[in-house]
Design an enzyme around this catalytic site. Structure first.
Site, PDB file in Angstrom:
ATOM      1  N   LYS A 173      13.040   0.811 -17.521  1.00  0.00           N
ATOM      2  CA  LYS A 173      12.386   1.816 -16.709  1.00  0.00           C
ATOM      3  C   LYS A 173      12.064   1.219 -15.359  1.00  0.00           C
ATOM      4  O   LYS A 173      11.955  -0.014 -15.283  1.00  0.00           O
ATOM      5  CB  LYS A 173      11.128   2.363 -17.382  1.00  0.00           C
ATOM      6  CG  LYS A 173      10.142   1.311 -17.913  1.00  0.00           C
ATOM      7  CD  LYS A 173       9.683   0.197 -17.017  1.00  0.00           C
ATOM      8  CE  LYS A 173       8.848   0.537 -15.817  1.00  0.00           C
ATOM      9  NZ  LYS A 173       8.519  -0.675 -14.991  1.00  0.00           N
ATOM     10  N   TYR A 258       4.002   4.517 -16.364  1.00  0.00           N
ATOM     11  CA  TYR A 258       3.429   4.447 -17.724  1.00  0.00           C
ATOM     12  C   TYR A 258       2.397   5.559 -17.923  1.00  0.00           C
ATOM     13  O   TYR A 258       2.324   6.172 -18.990  1.00  0.00           O
ATOM     14  CB  TYR A 258       2.785   3.084 -17.971  1.00  0.00           C
ATOM     15  CG  TYR A 258       3.812   1.986 -18.124  1.00  0.00           C
ATOM     16  CD1 TYR A 258       4.343   1.696 -19.373  1.00  0.00           C
ATOM     17  CD2 TYR A 258       4.274   1.266 -17.034  1.00  0.00           C
ATOM     18  CE1 TYR A 258       5.304   0.707 -19.525  1.00  0.00           C
ATOM     19  CE2 TYR A 258       5.232   0.285 -17.173  1.00  0.00           C
ATOM     20  CZ  TYR A 258       5.742   0.012 -18.422  1.00  0.00           C
ATOM     21  OH  TYR A 258       6.705  -0.957 -18.568  1.00  0.00           O
TER      22      TYR A 258
END
Ligand code: NAD
Length: 427
Positions: A173, A258
Site C-alpha cells: 500500500k 490506515y
C-alpha cells in the site's frame, strides 16, 4: 507431579481435547528406562497432523492446535521485489511464522544486499535478480507470486510486468499514486488471469478483526463515530517519501491511508462525503512537494462520522477509538506493526467497567502472506484485492480535492464489491 491415569480418565481427557484415542495413531513408546508415558503426554497423529489432547482444566480455554505448516515444496514461493525496510525488516522475517509461504527469489538494485539477504533465507544466488532481469522469474517454477515493496510510483510498473509473466501479485500500500494507475493494475492482472492483493496488513491482524466483529455483532449497540489517528515524526528531506513523483503525496497516502481504510472495513460501508484540511509549514524542505498533516472527516450512510488525523511531524500515535451506543472500544496501537491492545468500556451489572481484552497476537505480515498464498493455491479472490486499493485511491483524490476547495465533497462509489471472502485466522 506424575498423574496415574486410569483408562477411563485418559479417554475423558482425549475427548476434552476434541480427540479420541481411536482417531490418533497412538502406540509410540516412551524412552527406554522410564515409566511408560500416558496417551495425554504423547499425543498422536491425526490427518497427518500432530495433535495433543487438552491437558488443561475446564477453567481455562483449550490451547490452540499446534501449527500445521505446509512442507516447503508445497508452499507458495514468493519473489521479493525491492529490499527496502519493509521487505527486510518485517516481511522476510515474517516468513518464519508463515505456514503456506516461503521466500524463493529476490529482485533488487543492489547485488550486495541481494547476496546478503539470500544467504540468510536460504535463497540460491541464482535466484537474485536486478530490476531489469525481473522477467527471469518466469523461468523459475518455484516462484508463484511476487511481493512488491518499492516506492509507490513503481507499484504499477512492477505489478504489470509481474502479471505479464504469469505471477500473482501482492503489492504494498498505497496501491498507486492515482486512481487511473490503480485501475490499470486491476485490469492488467485480470487480463493476465493472476490474482492481485494489496498488503492491507491490518485487515489480517487479530485485534482489528475483533473490532470488526464487535461492530457487526451489535453487542455494544450501533457504532456512532470513529476517531482514527496515524501520526509519526520524520527525519531528513532526502527520502523518496518527500518526493511527489515517487510518493504521490505525503502523510495521507502513506499513513493516513490506515485511518481511511479502517473506517471502511469497520463500518463495512463506503463514505458519502468527506471534508478535509491540510497543513504544511513553510520553510521546511520536507514539505516542498508533499503535505505534512491532513485532518479529514468522513460521513457514512448509517450516520457514522469518522474523524481521521495523519501527520508526518508528530510524536508517534497509531490509535483508534470506536464510540458505540453502549460502549467504547479503544485501540492504542491499532495500526502499529505489533503490540496491539484493546480496551472496552461499558456499563455491566450496574457499574461502569473498562476491561482489557486478551486476544492472542499474531504476526500480521505472516497472516497477510499466508492469506494470499491460500488464495493462490485455491484460486480464490483475496480479502483485499486490487479493487479495495483502487477505492482508497479514489477517496484519497477526493480528500485532496476537498482540502483544495475548502468544502465537503461527494465521494465516488466503487463499481462493485471491493473485498473478497473473510480471511481465515489460520492456526
Ligand atoms: P524504503 O525506502 O525502505 O525501501 C525502498 C526500496 O526501493 C529500497 O530498497 C530502494 O533501494 C528501492 N528503490 C528502487 N528504486 C528506487 C528509487 N528510485 N527511489 C527510492 N528507492 C528505490 O521504503 P519502505 O518503507 O520499505 O516502503 C516500500 C513500500 O512499502 C512503499 O510502498 C510503502 O508505502 C510500503 N510500506 C508498507 C508498510 C506496511 O506496514 N504495510 C510499511 C512501510 C512501507
Amino acid at each position: 507431579m506424575a498423574q496415574d491415569l486410569t483408562g477411563a480418565s485418559r479417554r475423558g481427557l482425549l475427548r476434552a481435547g476434541g480427540l479420541t484415542a481411536a482417531g490418533l495413531a497412538l502406540g509410540a513408546a516412551g524412552a527406554p528406562g522410564y515409566p511408560a508415558p500416558a496417551e495425554t503426554d504423547i499425543g498422536g497423529v491425526q490427518d497427518g497432523r500432530v495433535r495433543y489432547p487438552n491437558w488443561r482444566g475446564e477453567a481455562e480455554p483449550p490451547p490452540p492446535p499446534a501449527p500445521n505448516p505446509l512442507p516447503p515444496g508445497e508452499r507458495v514461493g514468493y519473489a521479493i521485489i525491492g529490499l527496502g525496510r519493509i521487505s527486510v525488516e518485517e516481511v522476510l522475517p515474517a516468513f518464519g511464522e508463515a505456514r503456506m509461504s516461503r521466500p524463493v527469489a529476490l529482485v533488487t538494485g543492489s547485488p550486495e544486499k541481494g547476496r546478503a539477504v539470500a544467504r540468510r533465507y536460504g535463497i540460491p544466488e541464482s535466484a537474485v535478480h536486478s530490476y531489469q532481469e525481473l522477467e527471469k522469474l518466469k523461468e523459475n517454477p518455484a516462484v508463484g507470486a511476487v511481493y512488491i515493496g518499492l516506492p509507490n510510483a513503481m507499484h504499477r510498473e512492477y505489478t504489470e510486468r509481474s502479471a505479464a509473466i504469469g505471477k500473482h501479485v501482492l503489492c504494498e500500500k498505497p496501491m498507486a499514486n492515482t486512481p487511473e494507475e490503480a485501475a490499470a493494475m486491476v485490469a492488467a492482472c485480470a487480463r493476465a488471469r493472476v490474482r492481485l492483493m494489496i498488503a492491507y496488513r491490518c485487515q489480517y491482524e487479530p485485534f482489528n478483526r475483533e473490532a470488526i466483529r464487535i461492530v457487526r455483532s451489535g453487542e455494544l449497540g450501533r457504532l456512532r463515530s470513529i476517531e482514527a489517528t496515524n501520526v509519526q515524526s520524520s527525519g531528513t528531506a532526502d527520502q523518496w517519501r518527500f518526493d511527489r513523483a515517487l510518493a504521490g503525496g505525503g502523510a495521507l497516502p502513506d499513513i493516513g491511508l490506515y485511518c481511511l481504510n479502517a473506517t471502511r472495513y469497520l463500518t463495512g460501508e463506503e463514505p458519502e462525503d468527506v471534508f478535509a484540511r491540510l497543513y504544511s509549514p513553510s520553510g521546511d524542505a520536507r514539505w516542498k512537494e508533499v503535505e505534512e498533516s491532513v485532518s479529514f472527516m468522513l460521513r457514512f450512510p448509517s450516520g457514522v462520522i469518522a474523524n481521521c488525523l495523519t501527520s508526518y511531524d508528530s510524536f508517534n500515535d497509531k490509535s483508534m477509538r470506536l464510540h458505540f451506543e453502549k460502549g467504547t472500544v479503544e485501540m492504542p496501537d491499532a495500526f502499529a506493526y505489533r503490540g496491539q491492545q484493546m480496551y472496552v468500556a461499558q456499563r455491566r451489572g450496574g457499574v461502569a467497567v473498562r476491561e482489557q481484552k486478551r486476544i492472542e497476537p499474531k504476526n500480521q505480515f505472516a497472516q497477510e502472506l499466508d492469506h494470499f498464498a491460500e488464495c493462490v493455491r485455491e484460486n480464490r479472490q483475496p480479502h483485499t484485492p486490487g479493487e479495495e486499493g483502487a477505492q482508497d485511491q479514489a477517496l484519497i483524490a477526493a480528500i485532496y480535492r476537498s482540502a483544495a476547495e475548502g468544502r465537503p465533497v461527494q465521494t465516488p462509489k466503487p463499481p462493485g464489491p471491493t473485498r473478497g471472502p473473510e480471511p481465515a485466522q489460520g492456526g
